[in-house]
Design a protein around this motif. Structure first.
Motif, PDB file in Angstrom:
ATOM      1  N   GLN A   1       0.836  -1.211   0.000  1.00 49.13           N
ATOM      2  CA  GLN A   1       0.000   0.000   0.000  1.00 49.13           C
ATOM      3  C   GLN A   1       0.865   1.254   0.000  1.00 49.13           C
ATOM      4  O   GLN A   1       0.597   2.206  -0.731  1.00 49.13           O
ATOM      5  CB  GLN A   1      -0.916  -0.021   1.220  1.00 49.13           C
ATOM      6  CG  GLN A   1      -1.875   1.136   1.288  1.00 49.13           C
ATOM      7  CD  GLN A   1      -2.793   1.036   2.495  1.00 49.13           C
ATOM      8  OE1 GLN A   1      -2.591   0.211   3.394  1.00 49.13           O
ATOM      9  NE2 GLN A   1      -3.804   1.868   2.523  1.00 49.13           N
ATOM     10  N   GLN A   2       1.906   1.246   0.791  1.00 48.88           N
ATOM     11  CA  GLN A   2       2.815   2.382   0.892  1.00 48.88           C
ATOM     12  C   GLN A   2       3.474   2.696  -0.465  1.00 48.88           C
ATOM     13  O   GLN A   2       3.537   3.853  -0.867  1.00 48.88           O
ATOM     14  CB  GLN A   2       3.895   2.007   1.929  1.00 48.88           C
ATOM     15  CG  GLN A   2       4.902   3.035   2.269  1.00 48.88           C
ATOM     16  CD  GLN A   2       5.887   2.492   3.316  1.00 48.88           C
ATOM     17  OE1 GLN A   2       6.064   1.274   3.458  1.00 48.88           O
ATOM     18  NE2 GLN A   2       6.528   3.388   4.044  1.00 48.88           N
ATOM     19  N   LEU A   3       3.934   1.658  -1.157  1.00 44.82           N
ATOM     20  CA  LEU A   3       4.603   1.867  -2.451  1.00 44.82           C
ATOM     21  C   LEU A   3       3.620   2.162  -3.563  1.00 44.82           C
ATOM     22  O   LEU A   3       3.928   2.915  -4.491  1.00 44.82           O
ATOM     23  CB  LEU A   3       5.473   0.657  -2.788  1.00 44.82           C
ATOM     24  CG  LEU A   3       6.711   0.515  -1.868  1.00 44.82           C
ATOM     25  CD1 LEU A   3       7.320  -0.868  -1.986  1.00 44.82           C
ATOM     26  CD2 LEU A   3       7.738   1.599  -2.164  1.00 44.82           C
ATOM     27  N   GLN A   4       2.396   1.606  -3.494  1.00 46.96           N
ATOM     28  CA  GLN A   4       1.368   1.924  -4.481  1.00 46.96           C
ATOM     29  C   GLN A   4       0.989   3.398  -4.415  1.00 46.96           C
ATOM     30  O   GLN A   4       0.690   4.008  -5.434  1.00 46.96           O
ATOM     31  CB  GLN A   4       0.128   1.044  -4.287  1.00 46.96           C
ATOM     32  CG  GLN A   4       0.314  -0.356  -4.782  1.00 46.96           C
ATOM     33  CD  GLN A   4      -0.880  -1.261  -4.439  1.00 46.96           C
ATOM     34  OE1 GLN A   4      -1.594  -1.038  -3.460  1.00 46.96           O
ATOM     35  NE2 GLN A   4      -1.071  -2.293  -5.265  1.00 46.96           N
ATOM     36  N   ALA A   5       1.032   3.971  -3.238  1.00 50.75           N
ATOM     37  CA  ALA A   5       0.690   5.383  -3.051  1.00 50.75           C
ATOM     38  C   ALA A   5       1.687   6.306  -3.758  1.00 50.75           C
ATOM     39  O   ALA A   5       1.342   7.452  -4.078  1.00 50.75           O
ATOM     40  CB  ALA A   5       0.614   5.729  -1.566  1.00 50.75           C
ATOM     41  N   LEU A   6       2.876   5.819  -4.029  1.00 48.24           N
ATOM     42  CA  LEU A   6       3.892   6.617  -4.732  1.00 48.24           C
ATOM     43  C   LEU A   6       3.628   6.694  -6.221  1.00 48.24           C
ATOM     44  O   LEU A   6       4.096   7.616  -6.885  1.00 48.24           O
ATOM     45  CB  LEU A   6       5.281   6.020  -4.521  1.00 48.24           C
ATOM     46  CG  LEU A   6       5.848   6.033  -3.110  1.00 48.24           C
ATOM     47  CD1 LEU A   6       7.189   5.321  -3.091  1.00 48.24           C
ATOM     48  CD2 LEU A   6       5.980   7.445  -2.598  1.00 48.24           C
ATOM     49  N   ALA A   7       2.915   5.704  -6.743  1.00 50.09           N
ATOM     50  CA  ALA A   7       2.720   5.615  -8.200  1.00 50.09           C
ATOM     51  C   ALA A   7       1.758   6.652  -8.725  1.00 50.09           C
ATOM     52  O   ALA A   7       0.951   7.222  -8.068  1.00 50.09           O
ATOM     53  CB  ALA A   7       2.227   4.225  -8.558  1.00 50.09           C
TER      54      ALA A   7
END
Length: 173
Positions: free
Chosen positions: A167-173
């Protein structure tokens, strides 16, 4: 009477036993003993039969003070062991944010990769280490960098079922 030290000689078995003891001291975090040995000429980047440096062992086992002593005496945080693992990735795997900070502050590249292309960010993502992911990103780690198999940090997190870092890394996309 002269205060000069005489060289110590030892046979191969004694040398092997001494080396094993030194690596155990790093694994156990014996910072005072490591400091004395380093001050008396022990190489800071000494490696064992697996290619682990003293710093790799101290950092992997979470011994901040021992790692600090080794770094102060010139230990290189970028040396990979025979399995292509670096101290920073080991600290990220173990979830030790303070060790990750120390290693980066002392010269470890936040985005360095070992032979397989895996970075500390990928290791942190795989094992759901959200605080370490945040820290490494803030230090310039590239979330889009791919390992030798073409997997980035998000893919590593997804493959391991690490919900929080996914979730944390998806938020960067």
């Amino acid at each position: 009477m002269s205060d000069q030290r005489q060289p110590v000689t030892m046979d191969a078995d004694e040398a092997a036993a001494f080396a094993a003891e030194v690596f155990d001291r790093a694994r156990q975090g014996d910072a005072p003993m490591l400091a004395r040995l380093l001050e008396n000429g022990l190489p800071a980047n000494l490696r064992n039969q697996k290619g682990d440096t003293l710093l790799m062992l101290a950092s992997y086992h979470g011994h901040l003070e021992a790692a600090r002593v080794l770094l102060q005496h010139g230990a290189d945080p970028a040396i990979s062991n025979d399995n292509n693992q670096q101290p920073l990735a080991g600290a990220a795997f173990k979830g030790n944010l303070e060790m990750v900070r120390l290693l980066v502050e002392q010269g470890a590249e936040p985005d360095a990769a070992a032979g397989d292309g895996r970075t500390a960010l990928m290791m942190a993502a795989m094992f759901n280490r959200t605080a370490i992911v945040d820290y490494l990103l803030a230090q310039g780690a590239d979330p889009k960098r791919r390992d030798a198999r073409g997997i980035d940090a998000l893919g590593a997190a997804q493959a391991m079922g690490a919900a929080d870092t996914t979730q944390q890394l998806q938020a960067l996309a």
